[in-house]
Design a protein around this motif. Structure first.
Motif, PDB file in Angstrom:
ATOM      1  N   VAL A  49       1.157  52.612 -34.844  1.00 30.99           N
ATOM      2  CA  VAL A  49       1.018  53.582 -33.765  1.00 30.99           C
ATOM      3  C   VAL A  49      -0.250  54.393 -33.986  1.00 30.99           C
ATOM      4  N   THR A  71       9.906  56.865 -25.146  1.00 30.35           N
ATOM      5  CA  THR A  71      10.109  55.976 -26.295  1.00 30.35           C
ATOM      6  C   THR A  71      10.705  54.623 -25.913  1.00 30.35           C
ATOM      7  N   SER A  86       7.799  61.224 -31.364  1.00 29.99           N
ATOM      8  CA  SER A  86       9.031  60.706 -30.762  1.00 29.99           C
ATOM      9  C   SER A  86       9.115  59.186 -30.911  1.00 29.99           C
ATOM     10  N   GLU A  87       7.975  58.509 -30.800  1.00 28.22           N
ATOM     11  CA  GLU A  87       7.955  57.047 -30.957  1.00 28.22           C
ATOM     12  C   GLU A  87       8.365  56.647 -32.368  1.00 28.22           C
ATOM     13  N   SER A 136       1.629  63.157 -28.987  1.00 32.52           N
ATOM     14  CA  SER A 136       2.326  61.865 -28.923  1.00 32.52           C
ATOM     15  C   SER A 136       2.887  61.510 -30.289  1.00 32.52           C
ATOM     16  N   THR A 137       3.254  60.244 -30.455  1.00 34.55           N
ATOM     17  CA  THR A 137       3.534  59.603 -31.751  1.00 34.55           C
ATOM     18  C   THR A 137       4.867  59.992 -32.385  1.00 34.55           C
ATOM     19  N   VAL A 170       9.189  51.361 -27.298  1.00 32.80           N
ATOM     20  CA  VAL A 170       9.464  51.061 -28.709  1.00 32.80           C
ATOM     21  C   VAL A 170      10.784  50.303 -28.816  1.00 32.80           C
ATOM     22  N   ARG A 190       0.047  54.712 -23.357  1.00 29.92           N
ATOM     23  CA  ARG A 190       1.426  55.102 -23.684  1.00 29.92           C
ATOM     24  C   ARG A 190       1.883  56.145 -22.689  1.00 29.92           C
ATOM     25  N   HIS A 229       3.823  60.069 -22.170  1.00 26.37           N
ATOM     26  CA  HIS A 229       3.900  61.356 -22.846  1.00 26.37           C
ATOM     27  C   HIS A 229       4.968  62.225 -22.189  1.00 26.37           C
ATOM     28  N   ILE A 273       0.734  50.483 -30.581  1.00 29.42           N
ATOM     29  CA  ILE A 273       0.634  51.485 -29.520  1.00 29.42           C
ATOM     30  C   ILE A 273      -0.753  52.097 -29.622  1.00 29.42           C
ATOM     31  N   ALA A 302      11.507  54.440 -33.700  1.00 29.47           N
ATOM     32  CA  ALA A 302      11.259  53.276 -34.553  1.00 29.47           C
ATOM     33  C   ALA A 302      12.079  53.367 -35.842  1.00 29.47           C
TER      34      ALA A 302
END
Length: 273
Positions: free
Chosen positions: A111, A95, A216-217, A213-214, A98, A82, A84, A28, A221
């Motif tokens: 990521v 998400t 929640s991803e 960001s990041t 992912v 990505r 947001h 990502i 994962a």
């Protein structure tokens, strides 16, 4: 999480008709960092808008393409840009890619993001390996019915950023003579940058860098038992006592300057995985 499994399978099936190769590594690529995707060989590029149930990226510096091909001899799938929460999408939509990466066969997720540095030892242009995060978005993407086929109702987050990958990234950085930092990433909802008081508070509770960001991803994962490596590009300093006005253009400009060492680091990590 209503229908998330069926939507995931539908999106995965469509992508597989366009690119049958099974990727093992997902990427990502955040603000200003999407150029790495252009180095993917024998690639198939799919606009986000063509993939069933995918949102569309609306932010400058996010190209909005899914790219599948070969990088450093490994089959990868990369998000060039990505989604947001601040764009108005739900956390489940943010998400969703992912989920789809997992459906395609991805076991390791790298990521990346552009962030503000709250640790006074950082400076713009630094790369930070994420060792942990603070979810300050006010929401969790796993809220709602749980799909047991995807993961546990109450997933463990003690190893959300896979320690073995953190150590590997640091070893690769030493090999390449790239100075990397490490620390805790604070995820906020945005789209406003933090106030001086907010920056001071978030630093005092353990944050080293801040972004939109990041987190929640990585939660999603982890829910699906993927290995995760997070790398932040520090584009500005978010030290409350010294906070200065900031624009998204400044963020992208510093991320662009940092691209060469970022790309070298990620490529060598992929080789070593």
């Amino acid at each position: 999480m209503e229908n998330i499994l069926s939507k995931m399978k539908e999106a995965t099936a469509y992508i597989q008709t366009q690119a049958p190769n099974k990727p093992s590594i997902g990427l990502i690529l955040g603000s200003g960092l999407g150029e790495l995707a252009e180095e993917i060989e024998d690639s198939v590029k799919i606009d986000f808008s063509a993939i069933p149930h995918f949102p569309v990226s609306t932010v400058e510096g996010h190209a909005g393409k899914l790219i599948i091909g070969t990088l450093q001899g490994r089959t990868v799938v990369a998000m060039q840009g990505r989604f947001h929460y601040y764009e108005g999408y739900s956390m489940q939509q943010v998400t969703f890619p992912v989920r789809v990466m997992k459906g395609l066969g991805v076991e390791t997720l790298i990521v990346t993001n552009a962030c503000g540095g709250m640790n006074s030892s950082f400076q713009p242009g630094d790369l930070m390996i994420i060792t942990d995060h603070l979810n300050m978005t006010g929401y969790n993407p796993l809220i709602g019915p749980n799909e047991d086929e995807l993961g546990a109702r109450f997933p463990d987050m003690s190893r959300a950023y896979t320690p073995e990958l953190v150590n590997l990234a640091k070893e690769v950085a030493v090999k390449l003579n790239i100075d990397v930092k490490q620390g805790v990433y604070v995820g906020i909802s945005g789209p406003t940058y933090s106030t001086p008081a907010e920056s001071i508070m978030l630093r005092n509770i353990g944050g080293d860098a801040i972004g939109m960001s990041t987190v929640s991803e990585v939660i999603v994962a982890s829910h699906m038992r993927m290995r995760v490596l997070g790398i932040s590009c520090v584009t500005d300093m978010a030290i409350g006592e010294e906070l200065e006005p900031l624009t998204h253009e400044q963020v992208v400009e510093v991320a662009n300057r940092t691209k060469p060492k970022f790309i070298s680091l990620v490529k060598e990590i992929i080789t070593a995985i």
